[in-house]
Design a protein around this motif. Structure first.
Motif, mmCIF file in Angstrom:
data_model
loop_
_atom_site.group_PDB
_atom_site.id
_atom_site.type_symbol
_atom_site.label_atom_id
_atom_site.label_comp_id
_atom_site.label_asym_id
_atom_site.label_seq_id
_atom_site.Cartn_x
_atom_site.Cartn_y
_atom_site.Cartn_z
ATOM 1 N N ASN A 140 45.800 113.722 3.537
ATOM 2 C CA ASN A 140 46.242 114.685 2.532
ATOM 3 C C ASN A 140 45.312 114.673 1.325
ATOM 4 O O ASN A 140 45.371 113.784 0.488
ATOM 5 C CB ASN A 140 47.672 114.369 2.104
ATOM 6 C CG ASN A 140 48.228 115.402 1.161
ATOM 7 O OD1 ASN A 140 47.520 116.291 0.707
ATOM 8 N ND2 ASN A 140 49.501 115.284 0.851
ATOM 9 N N ILE B 214 52.525 122.271 12.078
ATOM 10 C CA ILE B 214 53.536 121.315 11.619
ATOM 11 C C ILE B 214 54.767 121.312 12.527
ATOM 12 O O ILE B 214 55.475 120.308 12.629
ATOM 13 C CB ILE B 214 53.903 121.580 10.137
ATOM 14 C CG1 ILE B 214 54.492 120.327 9.483
ATOM 15 C CG2 ILE B 214 54.814 122.780 9.986
ATOM 16 C CD1 ILE B 214 53.490 119.249 9.225
ATOM 17 N N GLN B 215 55.014 122.410 13.241
ATOM 18 C CA GLN B 215 56.173 122.491 14.128
ATOM 19 C C GLN B 215 56.069 121.512 15.290
ATOM 20 O O GLN B 215 57.073 121.207 15.940
ATOM 21 C CB GLN B 215 56.374 123.919 14.640
ATOM 22 C CG GLN B 215 55.302 124.409 15.585
ATOM 23 C CD GLN B 215 54.054 124.938 14.903
ATOM 24 O OE1 GLN B 215 53.879 124.825 13.696
ATOM 25 N NE2 GLN B 215 53.172 125.530 15.686
ATOM 26 N N MET C 259 49.232 122.223 8.255
ATOM 27 C CA MET C 259 50.278 123.245 8.191
ATOM 28 C C MET C 259 50.166 124.245 9.343
ATOM 29 O O MET C 259 51.116 124.950 9.634
ATOM 30 C CB MET C 259 50.239 123.972 6.853
ATOM 31 C CG MET C 259 50.588 123.069 5.680
ATOM 32 S SD MET C 259 52.239 122.355 5.841
ATOM 33 C CE MET C 259 53.231 123.816 5.606
ATOM 34 N N LEU D 240 52.526 119.087 -2.039
ATOM 35 C CA LEU D 240 53.057 119.267 -0.689
ATOM 36 C C LEU D 240 53.374 117.885 -0.122
ATOM 37 O O LEU D 240 52.524 116.995 -0.102
ATOM 38 C CB LEU D 240 52.047 119.985 0.195
ATOM 39 C CG LEU D 240 52.506 120.387 1.585
ATOM 40 C CD1 LEU D 240 53.741 121.268 1.529
ATOM 41 C CD2 LEU D 240 51.395 121.106 2.309
ATOM 42 N N ASP D 241 54.614 117.690 0.317
ATOM 43 C CA ASP D 241 55.101 116.383 0.752
ATOM 44 C C ASP D 241 55.253 116.355 2.271
ATOM 45 O O ASP D 241 56.267 116.799 2.813
ATOM 46 C CB ASP D 241 56.436 116.108 0.060
ATOM 47 C CG ASP D 241 56.952 114.710 0.286
ATOM 48 O OD1 ASP D 241 56.538 114.048 1.257
ATOM 49 O OD2 ASP D 241 57.813 114.275 -0.513
ATOM 50 N N PHE D 242 54.234 115.858 2.948
ATOM 51 C CA PHE D 242 54.262 115.818 4.403
ATOM 52 C C PHE D 242 55.302 114.837 4.932
ATOM 53 O O PHE D 242 55.837 115.031 6.017
ATOM 54 C CB PHE D 242 52.880 115.500 4.970
ATOM 55 C CG PHE D 242 51.932 116.647 4.850
ATOM 56 C CD1 PHE D 242 52.002 117.715 5.723
ATOM 57 C CD2 PHE D 242 50.971 116.682 3.851
ATOM 58 C CE1 PHE D 242 51.136 118.792 5.625
ATOM 59 C CE2 PHE D 242 50.092 117.745 3.736
ATOM 60 C CZ PHE D 242 50.183 118.805 4.621
ATOM 61 N N GLY E 198 62.386 115.892 7.656
ATOM 62 C CA GLY E 198 63.240 117.050 7.865
ATOM 63 C C GLY E 198 63.244 117.530 9.307
ATOM 64 O O GLY E 198 64.161 118.246 9.723
ATOM 65 N N GLN E 199 62.228 117.137 10.067
ATOM 66 C CA GLN E 199 62.144 117.520 11.484
ATOM 67 C C GLN E 199 62.491 116.349 12.402
ATOM 68 O O GLN E 199 62.305 116.424 13.610
ATOM 69 C CB GLN E 199 60.748 118.071 11.786
ATOM 70 C CG GLN E 199 60.493 119.351 10.999
ATOM 71 C CD GLN E 199 59.200 120.000 11.362
ATOM 72 O OE1 GLN E 199 59.011 120.402 12.512
ATOM 73 N NE2 GLN E 199 58.298 120.112 10.410
ATOM 74 N N LEU F 24 58.474 116.787 4.996
ATOM 75 C CA LEU F 24 58.427 117.736 6.114
ATOM 76 C C LEU F 24 58.710 117.028 7.440
ATOM 77 O O LEU F 24 59.455 117.532 8.280
ATOM 78 C CB LEU F 24 57.062 118.422 6.181
ATOM 79 C CG LEU F 24 56.769 119.451 5.098
ATOM 80 C CD1 LEU F 24 55.299 119.850 5.129
ATOM 81 C CD2 LEU F 24 57.650 120.660 5.256
ATOM 82 N N GLU G 246 51.138 109.635 6.277
ATOM 83 C CA GLU G 246 50.412 110.503 5.341
ATOM 84 C C GLU G 246 49.468 109.624 4.526
ATOM 85 O O GLU G 246 49.913 108.708 3.835
ATOM 86 C CB GLU G 246 51.378 111.230 4.417
ATOM 87 C CG GLU G 246 50.695 112.122 3.412
ATOM 88 C CD GLU G 246 51.666 112.814 2.469
ATOM 89 O OE1 GLU G 246 51.177 113.421 1.499
ATOM 90 O OE2 GLU G 246 52.889 112.758 2.671
#
Length: 102
Positions: free
Chosen positions: A26, A7-8, A4, A53-55, A61-62, A58, A92
């Motif tokens: 994870n 993550i960007q 985290m 938490l769902d990597f 979404g990116q 994430l 993951e």
């Protein structure tokens, strides 16, 4: 949990179509932060339980394709697939702790 912190980077890789494979182990926890807290005598460190938490979500979404695995056979297959990709991908890897929880 440490994933985290950056993550960007997924978004940047997707925008630039960088052929990189992100692998997230994870364990549903900020385990390193929990360990660090014990050095300060803390029995419990708030905010370190990351169950749910769902990597993959994430990443998707990116703009980064992703897959979740929980055994070595699937990991080998997905690594081979990811390494052939011409863009970014995320794998993951769910790690089961001693409590049996992901």
């Amino acid at each position: 949990g440490s994933a985290m912190y950056s993550i960007q980077g997924l978004f940047a890789a997707a925008r630039q179509r960088v052929p990189v494979t992100f692998i997230i182990l994870n364990n549903s926890s900020y385990a390193a932060l929990k360990s660090f807290g014990r050095l300060f005598g803390m029995d419990r460190v708030e905010g370190t339980d990351l169950a749910g938490l769902d990597f993959c979500a994430l990443a998707q979404g990116q703009g980064v394709p992703s897959v979740r695995v929980d055994n070595a056979r699937d990991l080998d297959r997905e690594l081979a697939r990811a390494f052939k990709s011409d863009g970014p991908s995320l794998i993951e890897v769910r790690i089961v702790g001693s409590s049996g929880a992901h």
